[in-house]
Design a protein around this motif. Structure first.
Motif, short mmCIF file in Angstrom:
data_model
loop_
_atom_site.label_atom_id
_atom_site.label_comp_id
_atom_site.label_asym_id
_atom_site.label_seq_id
_atom_site.Cartn_x
_atom_site.Cartn_y
_atom_site.Cartn_z
N GLU A 16 0.83 -1.21 0.00
CA GLU A 16 0.00 0.00 0.00
C GLU A 16 0.86 1.25 0.00
OE1 GLU A 16 -3.38 2.17 2.77
OE2 GLU A 16 -3.02 0.03 3.03
N ILE A 17 1.92 1.26 0.80
CA ILE A 17 2.83 2.41 0.84
C ILE A 17 3.51 2.62 -0.51
CG2 ILE A 17 5.00 3.26 1.84
CD1 ILE A 17 4.04 1.89 4.49
N LEU A 18 3.91 1.51 -1.15
CA LEU A 18 4.58 1.60 -2.45
C LEU A 18 3.61 1.83 -3.61
CD1 LEU A 18 7.14 -1.33 -2.10
CD2 LEU A 18 7.60 1.13 -1.95
N VAL A 19 2.33 1.72 -3.34
CA VAL A 19 1.27 1.84 -4.34
C VAL A 19 1.46 0.79 -5.44
CG1 VAL A 19 -0.11 3.47 -5.71
CG2 VAL A 19 1.29 4.33 -3.85
N VAL A 20 1.64 -0.46 -4.99
CA VAL A 20 1.74 -1.61 -5.88
C VAL A 20 0.88 -2.73 -5.30
CG1 VAL A 20 4.09 -1.03 -6.64
CG2 VAL A 20 3.78 -2.59 -4.72
N CYS A 21 0.66 -3.77 -6.08
CA CYS A 21 -0.07 -4.92 -5.56
C CYS A 21 0.90 -5.81 -4.77
CB CYS A 21 -0.74 -5.70 -6.68
SG CYS A 21 0.41 -6.48 -7.82
N THR A 22 0.36 -6.72 -3.98
CA THR A 22 1.22 -7.59 -3.18
C THR A 22 2.06 -8.51 -4.06
OG1 THR A 22 -0.63 -9.12 -2.86
CG2 THR A 22 -0.21 -7.53 -1.10
N LYS A 23 1.58 -8.84 -5.25
CA LYS A 23 2.37 -9.66 -6.16
C LYS A 23 3.66 -8.93 -6.56
CE LYS A 23 2.23 -12.22 -10.49
NZ LYS A 23 1.41 -12.64 -11.62
N ILE B 262 14.35 -5.65 -1.56
CA ILE B 262 13.85 -5.10 -0.30
C ILE B 262 14.30 -6.03 0.83
CG2 ILE B 262 11.82 -4.44 1.05
CD1 ILE B 262 10.30 -4.04 -1.55
N ALA B 263 15.04 -5.46 1.77
CA ALA B 263 15.45 -6.24 2.94
C ALA B 263 14.20 -6.58 3.75
CB ALA B 263 16.42 -5.43 3.79
N THR C 135 14.70 6.20 -6.35
CA THR C 135 14.40 7.59 -6.65
C THR C 135 15.43 8.14 -7.63
OG1 THR C 135 13.45 7.89 -4.46
CG2 THR C 135 14.02 9.88 -5.67
N ARG C 136 14.95 8.71 -8.69
CA ARG C 136 15.84 9.32 -9.70
C ARG C 136 15.90 10.81 -9.48
NH1 ARG C 136 14.43 6.12 -15.26
NH2 ARG C 136 14.47 4.07 -14.32
N GLY C 137 17.01 11.38 -9.87
CA GLY C 137 17.16 12.83 -9.78
C GLY C 137 17.24 13.33 -8.36
N LYS C 138 17.92 12.54 -7.50
CA LYS C 138 18.07 12.98 -6.11
C LYS C 138 18.90 14.26 -6.06
CE LYS C 138 19.08 8.48 -4.80
NZ LYS C 138 19.75 7.53 -3.94
N PRO C 139 18.52 15.19 -5.20
CA PRO C 139 19.31 16.41 -5.07
C PRO C 139 20.68 16.09 -4.49
CG PRO C 139 17.47 16.39 -3.51
CD PRO C 139 17.36 15.17 -4.35
N GLN D 153 10.48 -0.42 8.54
CA GLN D 153 10.22 0.86 7.88
C GLN D 153 11.49 1.48 7.31
OE1 GLN D 153 8.13 3.25 10.76
NE2 GLN D 153 6.17 2.25 10.33
N SER D 154 12.61 1.37 8.00
CA SER D 154 13.85 1.96 7.50
C SER D 154 14.35 1.23 6.24
CB SER D 154 14.93 1.96 8.58
OG SER D 154 15.23 0.64 8.98
N ASP D 155 14.10 -0.09 6.17
CA ASP D 155 14.48 -0.83 4.96
C ASP D 155 13.60 -0.43 3.78
OD1 ASP D 155 16.56 -2.25 6.18
OD2 ASP D 155 15.17 -3.79 6.90
N LEU D 156 12.34 -0.17 4.04
CA LEU D 156 11.44 0.29 2.98
C LEU D 156 11.88 1.67 2.49
CD1 LEU D 156 8.96 -0.12 1.22
CD2 LEU D 156 7.58 0.80 3.07
N GLN D 157 12.25 2.53 3.43
CA GLN D 157 12.72 3.87 3.06
C GLN D 157 13.98 3.77 2.21
OE1 GLN D 157 11.19 6.79 3.53
NE2 GLN D 157 12.82 7.82 2.42
N ALA D 158 14.90 2.87 2.57
CA ALA D 158 16.13 2.68 1.79
C ALA D 158 15.82 2.21 0.38
CB ALA D 158 17.06 1.69 2.50
N PHE D 159 14.84 1.30 0.25
CA PHE D 159 14.44 0.82 -1.07
C PHE D 159 13.87 1.97 -1.90
CE2 PHE D 159 10.88 -0.69 -3.74
CZ PHE D 159 11.62 -1.40 -4.68
#
Length: 65
Positions: free
Chosen positions: A13-20, A31-32, A60-64, A49-55
């Protein structure tokens, strides 16, 4: 620390993808996660949560600078 663990449904849900799609990322090692199968045949993954954030940051493209 345990309260920071997300279920596959919560993570998807956080990633806005299906569980598959979530499972595809897990199986690819992108994803760890914690395998919390408790002796059952079916795998039960939990994501910190920190592993999800790292993923997300790794995708993320175009990081500042």
């Amino acid at each position: 620390m345990v309260s920071n663990l997300l279920s596959p449904a919560e993570t998807a849900e956080i990633l806005v993808v299906c569980t598959k799609t979530f499972r595809i990322h897990i199986n690819a090692g992108e994803i760890a996660h914690v395998n919390n199968n408790c002796g059952t045949e079916r795998e039960h993954w939990l994501v910190h949560q920190s592993d999800l954030q790292a993923f997300v940051e790794s995708c993320t493209r175009g990081k500042p600078s």
